[in-house]
Design an enzyme around this catalytic site. Structure first.
Site, PDB file in Angstrom:
ATOM      1  N   GLY A  46       0.820  -1.200   0.000  1.00 26.53           N
ATOM      2  CA  GLY A  46       0.000   0.000   0.000  1.00 26.53           C
ATOM      3  C   GLY A  46       0.858   1.254   0.000  1.00 26.53           C
ATOM      4  O   GLY A  46       2.025   1.225   0.403  1.00 26.53           O
ATOM      5  N   GLN A  51       3.049   9.924   1.297  1.00 26.22           N
ATOM      6  CA  GLN A  51       4.319   9.198   1.249  1.00 26.22           C
ATOM      7  C   GLN A  51       5.127   9.521  -0.009  1.00 26.22           C
ATOM      8  O   GLN A  51       6.306   9.185  -0.088  1.00 26.22           O
ATOM      9  CB  GLN A  51       4.076   7.687   1.313  1.00 26.22           C
ATOM     10  CG  GLN A  51       3.531   7.226   2.653  1.00 26.22           C
ATOM     11  CD  GLN A  51       3.378   5.717   2.692  1.00 26.22           C
ATOM     12  OE1 GLN A  51       2.376   5.195   2.237  1.00 26.22           O
ATOM     13  NE2 GLN A  51       4.366   5.016   3.210  1.00 26.22           N
ATOM     14  N   CYS A  95       6.228  -0.180   7.251  1.00 33.33           N
ATOM     15  CA  CYS A  95       5.807   0.993   6.490  1.00 33.33           C
ATOM     16  C   CYS A  95       6.967   1.439   5.606  1.00 33.33           C
ATOM     17  O   CYS A  95       8.098   1.523   6.079  1.00 33.33           O
ATOM     18  CB  CYS A  95       5.420   2.107   7.469  1.00 33.33           C
ATOM     19  SG  CYS A  95       4.908   3.616   6.649  1.00 33.33           S
ATOM     20  N   GLU A 138      -3.150   2.945   5.611  1.00 30.64           N
ATOM     21  CA  GLU A 138      -3.003   4.014   4.607  1.00 30.64           C
ATOM     22  C   GLU A 138      -3.879   5.229   4.944  1.00 30.64           C
ATOM     23  O   GLU A 138      -3.481   6.368   4.721  1.00 30.64           O
ATOM     24  CB  GLU A 138      -3.319   3.492   3.202  1.00 30.64           C
ATOM     25  CG  GLU A 138      -2.459   2.317   2.727  1.00 30.64           C
ATOM     26  CD  GLU A 138      -0.969   2.501   2.919  1.00 30.64           C
ATOM     27  OE1 GLU A 138      -0.474   3.643   2.926  1.00 30.64           O
ATOM     28  OE2 GLU A 138      -0.278   1.473   3.083  1.00 30.64           O
ATOM     29  N   HIS A 141      -2.160   7.414   7.274  1.00 30.48           N
ATOM     30  CA  HIS A 141      -1.186   8.299   6.609  1.00 30.48           C
ATOM     31  C   HIS A 141      -1.847   9.604   6.172  1.00 30.48           C
ATOM     32  O   HIS A 141      -1.231  10.670   6.239  1.00 30.48           O
ATOM     33  CB  HIS A 141      -0.607   7.621   5.360  1.00 30.48           C
ATOM     34  CG  HIS A 141       0.582   6.742   5.630  1.00 30.48           C
ATOM     35  ND1 HIS A 141       1.747   7.220   6.187  1.00 30.48           N
ATOM     36  CD2 HIS A 141       0.795   5.423   5.427  1.00 30.48           C
ATOM     37  CE1 HIS A 141       2.624   6.223   6.301  1.00 30.48           C
ATOM     38  NE2 HIS A 141       2.066   5.114   5.853  1.00 30.48           N
TER      39      HIS A 141
HETATM   40 NI    NI Z   1       2.897   3.229   5.807  1.00 31.40          NI
END
Ligand code: NI
Length: 170
Positions: A46, A51, A95, A138, A141
């Site tokens: 993912g 990110q 992650c 996710e 995030h």
């Molecule tokens: Ni992550």
């Protein structure tokens, strides 16, 4: 398509709260495709837009490499919202933004998520197993949250020490 640079902790963009997407443009679809390619290349299951340095409510997930026969092979989700959650699951997570860090995280074992797909069509996803975990990870995030925050204070400080030894700054 292009590979994007994955931002790692303590990059500040990982702490920003992402904004909703109001219009799906060609540029945005290109970003989605690049995120998919970047996720596969990493490799990861993912990737959320922050990110790759974009504070927008967008994520991609493909847990098929880890769990076969998923109802949803590749998910591109715009403005995802968890509308219902139940059960408790505790699994070790990693992650892409936290190299060499793993931690057991408590999550809901099932989630019901609503959002929009690559074309802007409404989608509803009912997920359990790894997909449920990936969706929660996710979506965290997008709120500026990392699995580092859910780890014990000891584990957190050891990781920070390791990262800052490498000469990065927060
Ligand atoms: Ni992550």
């Amino acid at each position: 398509m292009a590979l994007l640079r994955i931002r790692t902790y303590p990059d500040r963009v990982l702490r920003e709260k992402s904004g909703d997407i109001s219009n799906i443009t060609g540029d945005l679809q290109r970003l989605m495709d690049d995120m998919v390619e970047t996720m596969y290349a990493a490799p990861g299951v993912g990737l959320a837009a922050p990110q790759v340095g974009v504070s927008k409510n967008l994520l991609v997930i493909d847990v098929n490499s880890r769990e076969e026969k998923q109802k949803y092979p590749l998910i591109t989700l715009v403005n995802p919202v968890i509308v219902a959650a139940e059960g408790i699951s505790e699994e070790e997570e990693g992650c892409l933004s936290l190299p060499d860090f793993k931690s057991v995280v408590e999550r809901a074992s099932k989630v019901f998520v609503k959002g929009f797909d690559r074309e802007g069509k409404p989608v509803e996803i009912e997920a359990g197993g790894l997909l449920a975990i990936a969706l929660q990870h996710e979506i965290d995030h997008l709120r500026g949250k990392l699995i580092l925050d859910k780890a014990s204070p000891l584990k957190r400080s050891l990781y920070k020490k390791r990262i800052f030894k490498k000469g990065r700054t927060e």
